[in-house]
Design a protein around this motif. Structure first.
Motif, PDB file in Angstrom:
ATOM      1  N   GLU A 298       0.837  -1.201   0.000  1.00  0.00           N
ATOM      2  CA  GLU A 298       0.000   0.000   0.000  1.00  0.00           C
ATOM      3  C   GLU A 298       0.870   1.250   0.000  1.00  0.00           C
ATOM      4  OE1 GLU A 298      -3.173   2.225   3.023  1.00  0.00           O
ATOM      5  OE2 GLU A 298      -2.136   0.402   3.635  1.00  0.00           O
TER       6      GLU A 298
ATOM      7  N   GLU B 232      -9.409   3.340   8.302  1.00  0.00           N
ATOM      8  CA  GLU B 232      -9.581   2.163   7.453  1.00  0.00           C
ATOM      9  C   GLU B 232      -8.851   0.974   8.068  1.00  0.00           C
ATOM     10  OE1 GLU B 232     -11.296   1.789   4.629  1.00  0.00           O
ATOM     11  OE2 GLU B 232     -11.993   3.848   4.443  1.00  0.00           O
ATOM     12  N   LYS B 233      -9.580  -0.055   8.476  1.00  0.00           N
ATOM     13  CA  LYS B 233      -8.955  -1.212   9.117  1.00  0.00           C
ATOM     14  C   LYS B 233      -8.064  -1.983   8.155  1.00  0.00           C
ATOM     15  CE  LYS B 233     -12.469  -1.990  12.683  1.00  0.00           C
ATOM     16  NZ  LYS B 233     -13.444  -2.954  13.255  1.00  0.00           N
ATOM     17  N   GLU B 234      -8.310  -1.851   6.854  1.00  0.00           N
ATOM     18  CA  GLU B 234      -7.510  -2.569   5.866  1.00  0.00           C
ATOM     19  C   GLU B 234      -6.209  -1.835   5.539  1.00  0.00           C
ATOM     20  OE1 GLU B 234     -10.723  -1.745   5.427  1.00  0.00           O
ATOM     21  OE2 GLU B 234     -11.573  -3.714   5.940  1.00  0.00           O
ATOM     22  N   SER B 235      -6.095  -0.583   5.981  1.00  0.00           N
ATOM     23  CA  SER B 235      -4.906   0.209   5.694  1.00  0.00           C
ATOM     24  C   SER B 235      -3.914   0.110   6.848  1.00  0.00           C
ATOM     25  CB  SER B 235      -5.295   1.678   5.477  1.00  0.00           C
ATOM     26  OG  SER B 235      -4.150   2.497   5.387  1.00  0.00           O
ATOM     27  N   ILE B 236      -2.614   0.161   6.536  1.00  0.00           N
ATOM     28  CA  ILE B 236      -1.611   0.185   7.605  1.00  0.00           C
ATOM     29  C   ILE B 236      -1.323   1.607   8.079  1.00  0.00           C
ATOM     30  CG2 ILE B 236      -0.478  -1.912   6.768  1.00  0.00           C
ATOM     31  CD1 ILE B 236       1.783   0.432   6.042  1.00  0.00           C
TER      32      ILE B 236
ATOM     33  N   LYS C  87      -1.609   3.945  12.132  1.00  0.00           N
ATOM     34  CA  LYS C  87      -1.754   2.792  13.021  1.00  0.00           C
ATOM     35  C   LYS C  87      -0.512   2.594  13.897  1.00  0.00           C
ATOM     36  CE  LYS C  87      -5.514   1.519  10.644  1.00  0.00           C
ATOM     37  NZ  LYS C  87      -5.486   2.463   9.534  1.00  0.00           N
TER      38      LYS C  87
ATOM     39  N   LYS D 216       0.525  -7.229  12.731  1.00  0.00           N
ATOM     40  CA  LYS D 216      -0.838  -7.168  13.250  1.00  0.00           C
ATOM     41  C   LYS D 216      -1.079  -5.747  13.737  1.00  0.00           C
ATOM     42  CE  LYS D 216      -3.798  -9.037  16.960  1.00  0.00           C
ATOM     43  NZ  LYS D 216      -4.934  -9.443  16.130  1.00  0.00           N
TER      44      LYS D 216
ATOM     45  N   ASN E 196     -10.435  -9.015  19.127  1.00  0.00           N
ATOM     46  CA  ASN E 196     -10.781  -8.838  17.718  1.00  0.00           C
ATOM     47  C   ASN E 196     -10.995  -7.364  17.375  1.00  0.00           C
ATOM     48  OD1 ASN E 196     -10.721 -11.609  17.123  1.00  0.00           O
ATOM     49  ND2 ASN E 196     -12.813 -11.882  17.880  1.00  0.00           N
TER      50      ASN E 196
END
Length: 266
Positions: free
Chosen positions: A35, A79-83, A86, A98, A143
């Motif tokens: 990404e 966006e949880k799919e983006s690094i 984070k 993770k 989770n």
């Protein structure tokens, strides 16, 4: 860590590693995301390569912690799919990662307190709103990823003063389902790294650039609150601070002019 051009004019934050050698270090990639954020072709039509995070801190013998910024593509922090935007844990053997927490703007400091089982994170706000956050390490086994709100919530303001629907900067975190910062600064202090005191339990030193000071605070981890707070005026921009426990001193990395200094409590 460094800002890498993943593909033409498209950037992200990566990690190299190499065995220590005073003559020649052979570096290899440990973490290089696919990404990337394009400098012109992006949703927000803004780009800032300095808003990239890049702090590394050891977690244990097998993992490191790593912070990533969002390069001013603010929405990526949610966006949880983006690094981007984070705090992530990276396996130093194979580069697997993770996400530990999300909703960060430009995380500049990381410290893992093993005794209290908390990660402490500092980050730059926009115009004001610098933060220190507590992240429970137990979130690794959950989770749901703890969310610290950026850019939905922030105690700072956009530099241009404009309202943005996708980045409203609400003046509350908890009211919108996010984690509140342990402390925030408005105006901002140009927050950088933090380290644990060699003298007092649960006391931390936070370095700042704009404020040219060290902010010393003591934390009550049970109530997630600050019980003592003082400012030590240094008079120089402090990019980094490291604890030398063996000699009971702090090592300061200063800017303008570039210097390394030591700080000792008398």
């Amino acid at each position: 860590s460094y800002t890498e051009e993943i593909k033409e004019d498209c950037w992200n934050t990566s990690i190299l590693y190499g065995d220590m050698d005073y003559e020649n270090i052979q570096f290899k990639r440990l973490f290089s995301p696919k990404e990337c954020v394009h400098s012109t072709d992006n949703l927000d039509k803004q780009f800032n390569a300095s808003q990239s995070g890049g702090r590394i801190f050891p977690l244990d013998d097998n993992f490191i912690l790593f912070s990533t910024g969002e390069y001013r593509s603010r929405y990526l922090a949610q966006e949880k799919e983006s690094i981007n935007g984070k705090i992530i844990r990276i396996n130093i053997s194979n580069g697997d990662y993770k996400i530990i927490s999300m909703g960060h703007r430009n995380p500049q400091g990381l410290y893992f307190d093993k005794n209290n089982n908390f990660i402490l994170e500092t980050e730059h706000g926009p115009q004001g709103g610098d933060e220190i956050n507590l992240i429970n390490i137990d979130s690794l086994s959950q989770n749901e990823i703890p969310n610290y709100g950026w850019p939905i919530s922030s105690y700072g303001e956009h530099y241009d003063g404009k309202f943005r629907k996708n980045a409203p900067l609400n003046k509350s975190h908890i009211d919108f389902g996010f984690e509140e910062p342990l402390k925030y600064w408005t105006p901002g202090i140009g927050i950088s790294q933090l380290t644990k005191s060699v003298y007092e339990n649960n006391e931390y030193y936070i370095s700042s650039m704009k404020n040219k000071s060290i902010h010393k605070l003591k934390i009550d981890f049970n109530n997630k609150s600050i019980i003592d707070y003082n400012i030590l005026r240094i008079g120089q921009r402090i990019r980094d601070i490291v604890t030398d426990s063996e000699n009971n001193v702090y090592i300061l990395f200063l800017e303008n002019p570039s210097r390394i200094a030591t700080l000792r409590q008398l």
